[in-house]
Design a protein around this motif. Structure first.
Motif, short mmCIF file in Angstrom:
data_model
loop_
_atom_site.label_atom_id
_atom_site.label_comp_id
_atom_site.label_asym_id
_atom_site.label_seq_id
_atom_site.Cartn_x
_atom_site.Cartn_y
_atom_site.Cartn_z
N PRO A 277 0.81 -1.23 0.00
CA PRO A 277 0.00 0.00 0.00
C PRO A 277 0.84 1.27 0.00
N GLU A 278 2.06 1.20 0.58
CA GLU A 278 2.91 2.39 0.63
C GLU A 278 3.35 2.82 -0.77
N ALA A 279 3.32 1.90 -1.73
CA ALA A 279 3.66 2.22 -3.12
C ALA A 279 2.44 2.07 -4.02
N LEU A 280 1.25 2.19 -3.43
CA LEU A 280 -0.02 2.03 -4.17
C LEU A 280 -0.05 0.72 -4.95
N GLY B 55 -5.34 -0.95 0.78
CA GLY B 55 -5.18 0.50 0.81
C GLY B 55 -6.00 1.19 -0.26
N LYS B 56 -5.48 2.33 -0.76
CA LYS B 56 -6.32 3.14 -1.66
C LYS B 56 -6.13 2.82 -3.14
N ALA B 57 -5.35 1.78 -3.43
CA ALA B 57 -5.15 1.41 -4.84
C ALA B 57 -5.47 -0.07 -5.05
N ALA C 255 -4.02 -1.28 -8.09
CA ALA C 255 -2.59 -1.20 -8.40
C ALA C 255 -2.36 0.01 -9.30
N ALA C 256 -1.35 0.82 -8.93
CA ALA C 256 -1.07 2.06 -9.69
C ALA C 256 -0.13 1.79 -10.85
N GLY C 257 -0.06 0.54 -11.30
CA GLY C 257 0.73 0.25 -12.50
C GLY C 257 2.04 -0.44 -12.21
N ALA C 258 2.80 -0.66 -13.27
CA ALA C 258 4.13 -1.23 -13.12
C ALA C 258 4.93 -0.32 -12.20
N ASP C 259 5.88 -0.91 -11.48
CA ASP C 259 6.70 -0.13 -10.55
C ASP C 259 7.67 0.74 -11.35
N ILE C 260 7.36 2.04 -11.37
CA ILE C 260 8.14 2.96 -12.22
C ILE C 260 9.58 3.06 -11.73
N LYS C 261 9.77 2.98 -10.41
CA LYS C 261 11.14 3.10 -9.86
C LYS C 261 11.99 1.89 -10.26
N GLU C 262 11.36 0.72 -10.30
CA GLU C 262 12.08 -0.49 -10.71
C GLU C 262 12.34 -0.48 -12.22
N GLY D 204 -2.45 2.04 -15.55
CA GLY D 204 -1.41 1.33 -16.29
C GLY D 204 -1.58 -0.17 -16.14
N GLY D 205 -0.52 -0.83 -15.65
CA GLY D 205 -0.59 -2.28 -15.46
C GLY D 205 -1.70 -2.69 -14.50
N GLY D 206 -2.14 -1.80 -13.61
CA GLY D 206 -3.25 -2.10 -12.71
C GLY D 206 -4.54 -2.24 -13.48
N CYS D 207 -4.75 -1.32 -14.43
CA CYS D 207 -5.94 -1.39 -15.29
C CYS D 207 -5.83 -2.64 -16.19
N GLU D 208 -4.61 -2.90 -16.65
CA GLU D 208 -4.41 -4.08 -17.51
C GLU D 208 -4.63 -5.38 -16.73
N PHE D 209 -4.27 -5.39 -15.45
CA PHE D 209 -4.55 -6.56 -14.60
C PHE D 209 -6.06 -6.77 -14.49
N PRO E 270 -2.03 5.65 -18.18
CA PRO E 270 -1.24 6.89 -18.28
C PRO E 270 0.19 6.70 -18.81
N GLU E 271 0.48 5.54 -19.42
CA GLU E 271 1.86 5.26 -19.84
C GLU E 271 2.41 6.32 -20.79
N ILE E 272 1.52 6.92 -21.59
CA ILE E 272 1.96 7.92 -22.58
C ILE E 272 2.69 9.08 -21.88
N PRO F 294 1.06 1.30 -23.08
CA PRO F 294 0.72 0.12 -22.26
C PRO F 294 1.51 -1.09 -22.76
N GLY F 295 1.99 -1.89 -21.81
CA GLY F 295 2.83 -3.02 -22.20
C GLY F 295 2.34 -4.35 -21.67
N ALA F 296 1.14 -4.34 -21.06
CA ALA F 296 0.60 -5.61 -20.53
C ALA F 296 -0.77 -5.88 -21.17
N1 CAA Z 1 5.46 2.87 -9.44
C1 CAA Z 1 6.21 3.09 -8.35
N2 CAA Z 1 5.79 3.83 -7.29
C2 CAA Z 1 4.55 4.33 -7.34
C3 CAA Z 1 3.70 4.12 -8.45
C4 CAA Z 1 4.19 3.35 -9.53
N3 CAA Z 1 3.45 3.07 -10.61
N4 CAA Z 1 2.54 4.79 -8.23
C5 CAA Z 1 2.65 5.35 -7.01
N5 CAA Z 1 3.86 5.08 -6.47
C6 CAA Z 1 4.40 5.50 -5.18
C7 CAA Z 1 4.78 6.99 -5.20
O1 CAA Z 1 6.05 7.17 -5.77
C8 CAA Z 1 4.73 7.32 -3.73
O2 CAA Z 1 5.90 6.84 -3.11
P1 CAA Z 1 6.76 7.80 -2.13
O3 CAA Z 1 5.84 8.02 -0.95
O4 CAA Z 1 7.95 6.96 -1.81
O5 CAA Z 1 7.02 9.05 -2.88
C9 CAA Z 1 3.55 6.46 -3.22
O6 CAA Z 1 3.39 5.43 -4.19
C10 CAA Z 1 2.26 7.23 -3.13
O7 CAA Z 1 2.00 7.82 -4.38
P2 CAA Z 1 1.66 9.38 -4.58
O8 CAA Z 1 2.32 10.19 -3.51
O9 CAA Z 1 1.98 9.75 -5.98
O10 CAA Z 1 0.08 9.35 -4.32
P3 CAA Z 1 -1.01 10.38 -4.87
O11 CAA Z 1 -2.27 10.02 -4.17
O12 CAA Z 1 -0.52 11.77 -4.79
O13 CAA Z 1 -1.16 10.03 -6.43
C11 CAA Z 1 -1.42 8.55 -8.33
C12 CAA Z 1 -1.72 8.82 -6.83
C13 CAA Z 1 -2.17 9.56 -9.19
C14 CAA Z 1 -1.92 7.14 -8.59
C15 CAA Z 1 0.09 8.67 -8.60
O14 CAA Z 1 0.79 7.90 -7.64
C16 CAA Z 1 0.51 8.18 -9.97
O15 CAA Z 1 0.29 8.89 -10.95
N6 CAA Z 1 1.14 6.99 -10.04
C17 CAA Z 1 1.71 6.46 -11.28
C18 CAA Z 1 0.63 5.92 -12.18
C19 CAA Z 1 1.25 5.45 -13.48
O16 CAA Z 1 1.84 6.19 -14.23
N7 CAA Z 1 1.05 4.15 -13.79
C20 CAA Z 1 1.54 3.56 -15.00
C21 CAA Z 1 2.84 2.87 -14.77
S1 CAA Z 1 3.58 2.28 -16.27
C22 CAA Z 1 2.86 0.79 -16.56
O17 CAA Z 1 2.04 0.33 -15.84
C23 CAA Z 1 3.38 0.06 -17.80
C24 CAA Z 1 2.54 -1.07 -18.21
O18 CAA Z 1 1.70 -0.97 -19.06
C25 CAA Z 1 2.77 -2.40 -17.63
#
Ligand code: CAA
Length: 258
Positions: free
Chosen positions: A22-25, A58-60, A62-69, A108-113, A131-133, A139-141
């Motif tokens: 949940p800490e990383a959504l 938690g509140k997600a 899944a917010a998608g693939a882990d962007i940091k990874e 992103g990947g959460g919607c794809e899941f 939101p991958e754009i 989108p890659g999944a």
């Molecule tokens: N990857 C890694 N970390 C993520 C993440 C993600 N996709 N989404 C959220 N987090 C992390 C944030 O970095 C933050 O961590 P820290 O506290 O360490 O900074 C924590 O989760 C909480 O997120 P926010 O502070 O951003 O929360 P918010 O309520 O202000 O915003 C949100 C929520 C609008 C969902 C925003 O987090 C966001 O835009 N997330 C990214 C969404 C995204 O772009 N997803 C697509 C990923 S690409 C993909 O999925 C490719 C594919 O097709 C497989």
């Protein structure tokens, strides 16, 4: 099996997988997608399970693939490891029905899941998007394919090209989800539906899923022929005898999943 990033539980014949970062959504890192794959395989092999629910803590959802990874990866990295396909696609080969209980962000990947699941129910507070754009990718999944098949080209293009988020009401209207519930009722209602499915004869449930998925893979004539063969095959099961006898006798069916 000890999991770090998911919680696995059972309730009657329903298996529940909760994504739990949940800490990383619930960002989908390698560990999380691998663990989901392992849990799905175990539920699929378990005769005591008839339906699976996938949700998020938690509140997600899944917010998608882990962007940091993902950020430092090169073309060579993602191509060599077959990034996404390698660990993400367990959902697409699971034979038992999987319901997505979308409790919050499915991006992103959460919607794809959610799209890889067999159906999706959403909390009224859920948000969906591709939101991958905005990250310089696409989108890659399976998003460009499954979202388009689910909601049609105009809406899929709108979501994929602008990256805009839609709410649960819009997701319901466009057919991305099947049902919307107040957030605090989502899990109970999803579990009710999952228990209902799990209570039916497993063989007919597997056949229903397999036949319905064929609609995306083949022509109408071939799909109907495939359906007809599975339908005929079910007349060789004990559950067909029991289901129809129970109707005639005006009693509840007691399926044995045979
Ligand atoms: N990857 C890694 N970390 C993520 C993440 C993600 N996709 N989404 C959220 N987090 C992390 C944030 O970095 C933050 O961590 P820290 O506290 O360490 O900074 C924590 O989760 C909480 O997120 P926010 O502070 O951003 O929360 P918010 O309520 O202000 O915003 C949100 C929520 C609008 C969902 C925003 O987090 C966001 O835009 N997330 C990214 C969404 C995204 O772009 N997803 C697509 C990923 S690409 C993909 O999925 C490719 C594919 O097709 C497989």
């Amino acid at each position: 099996m000890t999991y770090e990033t998911i919680i696995v539980a059972t309730e009657g014949r329903v298996g529940v997988i909760t994504m739990n970062r949940p800490e990383a959504l619930n960002a989908l890192n390698h560990r999380l997608t691998s663990e989901i794959g392992t849990a799905l395989k175990a539920f699929d092999a378990d005769e005591a399970i008839g339906c699976i629910v996938l949700t998020g803590a938690g509140k997600a959802f899944a917010a998608g693939a882990d962007i940091k990874e993902m950020a430092p990866k090169s073309f060579a990295d993602v191509y060599a490891e077959d990034f996404i396909t390698a660990t993400w696609e367990a959902l697409t080969v699971t034979r038992k029905p999987v319901i997505a209980a979308v409790n919050g962000f499915a991006l992103g990947g959460g919607c794809e899941f959610a799209l890889m699941c067999d159906t999706a129910f959403a909390a009224d507070t859920a948000k969906f998007g591709q939101p991958e754009i905005k990250l310089g990718v696409i989108p890659g999944a399976g998003g460009t394919q499954r979202l388009t098949r689910a909601v049609g080209k105009a809406v899929a293009m709108d979501m994929i090209l602008t990256g805009r988020m839609i709410d649960a009401a819009e997701a319901l209207r466009i057919g991305l989800v099947a049902r919307v519930y107040p957030a605090d009722e989502l899990m109970a209602e999803t579990m009710k539906a999952a228990a209902q499915i799990a209570g039916y004869g497993l063989l007919s449930v597997l056949a229903a899923k397999e036949a319905t998925n064929r609609a995306f893979e083949t022509t109408l004539a071939e799909g109907v022929r495939f359906e007809r063969r599975l339908f005929h095959g079910l007349f060789g099961t004990a559950d067909q005898k029991e289901g129809m006898a129970a109707f005639v006798d005006k009693r509840a069916a007691g399926f044995t999943h045979r």
